[in-house]
Design a protein around this motif. Structure first.
Motif, mmCIF file in Angstrom:
data_model
loop_
_atom_site.group_PDB
_atom_site.id
_atom_site.type_symbol
_atom_site.label_atom_id
_atom_site.label_comp_id
_atom_site.label_asym_id
_atom_site.label_seq_id
_atom_site.Cartn_x
_atom_site.Cartn_y
_atom_site.Cartn_z
ATOM 1 N N ASP A 26 0.854 -1.193 0.000
ATOM 2 C CA ASP A 26 0.000 0.000 0.000
ATOM 3 C C ASP A 26 0.893 1.247 0.000
ATOM 4 O O ASP A 26 2.123 1.146 -0.103
ATOM 5 C CB ASP A 26 -0.935 -0.041 1.213
ATOM 6 C CG ASP A 26 -0.179 -0.240 2.518
ATOM 7 O OD1 ASP A 26 1.064 -0.077 2.526
ATOM 8 O OD2 ASP A 26 -0.829 -0.566 3.526
ATOM 9 N N ASP A 28 1.696 3.202 2.361
ATOM 10 C CA ASP A 28 2.630 3.268 3.489
ATOM 11 C C ASP A 28 3.862 2.406 3.224
ATOM 12 O O ASP A 28 4.996 2.837 3.484
ATOM 13 C CB ASP A 28 1.913 2.811 4.775
ATOM 14 C CG ASP A 28 2.757 3.016 6.016
ATOM 15 O OD1 ASP A 28 3.626 3.911 6.009
ATOM 16 O OD2 ASP A 28 2.525 2.291 7.004
ATOM 17 N N ASP A 90 6.849 -2.012 7.204
ATOM 18 C CA ASP A 90 5.385 -2.098 7.250
ATOM 19 C C ASP A 90 4.896 -3.549 7.310
ATOM 20 O O ASP A 90 3.829 -3.879 6.798
ATOM 21 C CB ASP A 90 4.772 -1.362 6.041
ATOM 22 C CG ASP A 90 3.314 -0.989 6.286
ATOM 23 O OD1 ASP A 90 2.978 -0.611 7.415
ATOM 24 O OD2 ASP A 90 2.500 -1.088 5.338
ATOM 25 N N HIS A 116 4.417 -0.797 12.374
ATOM 26 C CA HIS A 116 3.449 -0.289 13.360
ATOM 27 C C HIS A 116 2.293 -1.277 13.590
ATOM 28 O O HIS A 116 1.293 -0.898 14.199
ATOM 29 C CB HIS A 116 2.904 1.082 12.919
ATOM 30 C CG HIS A 116 2.099 1.057 11.652
ATOM 31 N ND1 HIS A 116 0.864 1.678 11.558
ATOM 32 C CD2 HIS A 116 2.326 0.499 10.448
ATOM 33 C CE1 HIS A 116 0.394 1.500 10.335
ATOM 34 N NE2 HIS A 116 1.254 0.795 9.644
ATOM 35 N N HIS A 117 2.417 -2.501 13.099
ATOM 36 C CA HIS A 117 1.379 -3.503 13.355
ATOM 37 C C HIS A 117 1.621 -4.208 14.701
ATOM 38 O O HIS A 117 2.743 -4.240 15.180
ATOM 39 C CB HIS A 117 1.357 -4.562 12.240
ATOM 40 C CG HIS A 117 0.991 -4.013 10.900
ATOM 41 N ND1 HIS A 117 1.942 -3.556 10.018
ATOM 42 C CD2 HIS A 117 -0.203 -3.834 10.322
ATOM 43 C CE1 HIS A 117 1.323 -3.122 8.922
ATOM 44 N NE2 HIS A 117 0.024 -3.273 9.080
ATOM 45 N N THR A 136 3.930 3.348 9.113
ATOM 46 C CA THR A 136 5.377 3.128 9.171
ATOM 47 C C THR A 136 6.098 4.411 8.748
ATOM 48 O O THR A 136 7.151 4.743 9.265
ATOM 49 C CB THR A 136 5.760 1.936 8.273
ATOM 50 O OG1 THR A 136 5.081 0.779 8.766
ATOM 51 C CG2 THR A 136 7.250 1.674 8.297
ATOM 52 N N ASP A 167 -2.364 5.640 5.057
ATOM 53 C CA ASP A 167 -2.621 4.827 6.246
ATOM 54 C C ASP A 167 -3.535 5.511 7.271
ATOM 55 O O ASP A 167 -4.011 4.855 8.193
ATOM 56 C CB ASP A 167 -1.313 4.391 6.921
ATOM 57 C CG ASP A 167 -0.977 2.931 6.603
ATOM 58 O OD1 ASP A 167 -1.426 2.452 5.547
ATOM 59 O OD2 ASP A 167 -0.285 2.275 7.395
#
Ligand SMILES: [Mn+2]
Length: 332
Positions: A26, A28, A90, A116-117, A136, A167
């Motif tokens: 994506d 990000d 990401d 950031h997950h 991210t 995002d």
């Protein structure tokens, strides 16, 4: 952040660096890769971006120099093996690189994950994980600033702006904080034209994509309490509209645009099994719901892949599982 100093040191001490990101990247993923790439190029590093997937056409404007390479084991296995450092952006679960899993497992150099997950898997040497970051790209920006790693320029700014814009759902999702708007304001000083970036990403649809959306909207259904809404995309609909998986991006958000709906789901048929994306409002933890089916993600956005499963056999099971989470939906 503690990890920044070590990340900086590892980047500075490596001359051959490979960057990669998750399947079906994506804004990000691509934006974070390119921002870090441009920074490392300024430091005269031999850096390459190698991804499992082709860059979607909506993001091709970010990569005018055709920097991003689609993984081909004949060409890239040697390049990867000869690198000193790999950065996974990401993503935090190795199978997200799909066809690159084998070469990544064999990789002997240093490995970093910047993401950031939630629910990171333990596969890399070092991690910069910030689940409070909206993207991210926000972490990369923060790293650049705190470590004075690079002077921002318009190329880096556009890449990071795209990462954050996509995002945050164009600055409307949870975690779109005052801080994010300050970061975006800083990036905009480099001459960013938000209307042009938005148009590049969201107004380049093929007519087939809208027709596919038509098929998907036809399937919208509610559960008995009208708090769960789901839609389904069949392989047949993809075929008839001449579209592919990348065209589905964003469709799931229609499921939560229905009044009273707290959990939205999109079922997407695969040649072998299916995928399901979840969205939720408030505190409903759809990452936990996804985990029940072997998936993961964020509190409000997650997904799972069910290999060899049939949507019609699982739909009621998954909706039933989701109903357990509805009571947790009070707004913060
Ligand atoms: Mn992201």
């Amino acid at each position: 952040m503690e990890g920044y100093k070590k990340f900086r040191k590892d980047l500075e001490s490596s001359s051959k660096i490979v960057l990669t990101c998750h399947v079906n990247p994506d804004g990000d993923a691509i934006g974070s890769e390119l921002a870090l790439y441009y920074a490392l190029k300024k430091m005269k590093k031999n850096v390459q971006i190698i991804n499992h997937s082709e860059t979607p056409y909506t993001l091709a404007f970010l990569d005018e120099g055709k920097i991003i390479q689609k993984y081909n084991h004949k060409i890239h296995d040697e390049i990867i093996s000869n690198s000193e450092l790999m950065v996974f952006l990401d993503m935090n679960v190795l199978n997200r690189v799909v066809s690159m899993v084998n070469i990544c497992k064999k990789f002997k150099g240093k490995t970093w994950v910047v993401d950031h997950h939630t629910d990171a898997e333990n596969f890399a040497g070092d991690y910069i994980l910030n689940t409070n970051a909206c993207a991210t790209g926000e972490i990369i920006y923060d790293f650049f600033k705190k470590e004075k790693f690079v002077e921002l320029d318009s190329q880096i700014a556009i890449a990071l702006y795209t990462a954050i814009m996509t995002d945050t759902g164009s600055f409307r999702f949870d975690r779109t904080t005052p801080r994010i708007h300050r970061i975006v304001a800083d990036l905009m000083e480099f001459g960013i034209r938000p209307e042009l970036i938005y148009e590049q990403i969201y107004d380049q649809g093929e007519i087939g994509r809208l027709k596919l959306l038509g098929y998907a909207l036809e399937t919208l259904s509610l559960n008995s309490t009208k708090e769960i809404c789901h839609m389904t995309i069949s392989l047949k609909a993809l075929k008839e509209t001449g579209t592919d998986e990348a065209d589905i991006e964003g469709f799931v958000n229609y499921t939560t645009s229905v009044r009273g709906v707290k959990i939205g789901m999109l079922f997407y048929e695969l040649p072998n099994g299916f995928k399901v994306s979840f969205r939720s409002k408030g505190n409903i933890p759809v990452n936990k719901l996804a985990a029940e089916f072997g998936g993961g993600g964020h509190l409000n956005a997650s997904g799972a892949r069910i290999p060899n499963g049939k949507i019609k056999e699982y739909l009621n099971i998954i909706v039933g599982a989701a109903e357990k989470y509805l009571t947790k939906g009070e707004r913060k």
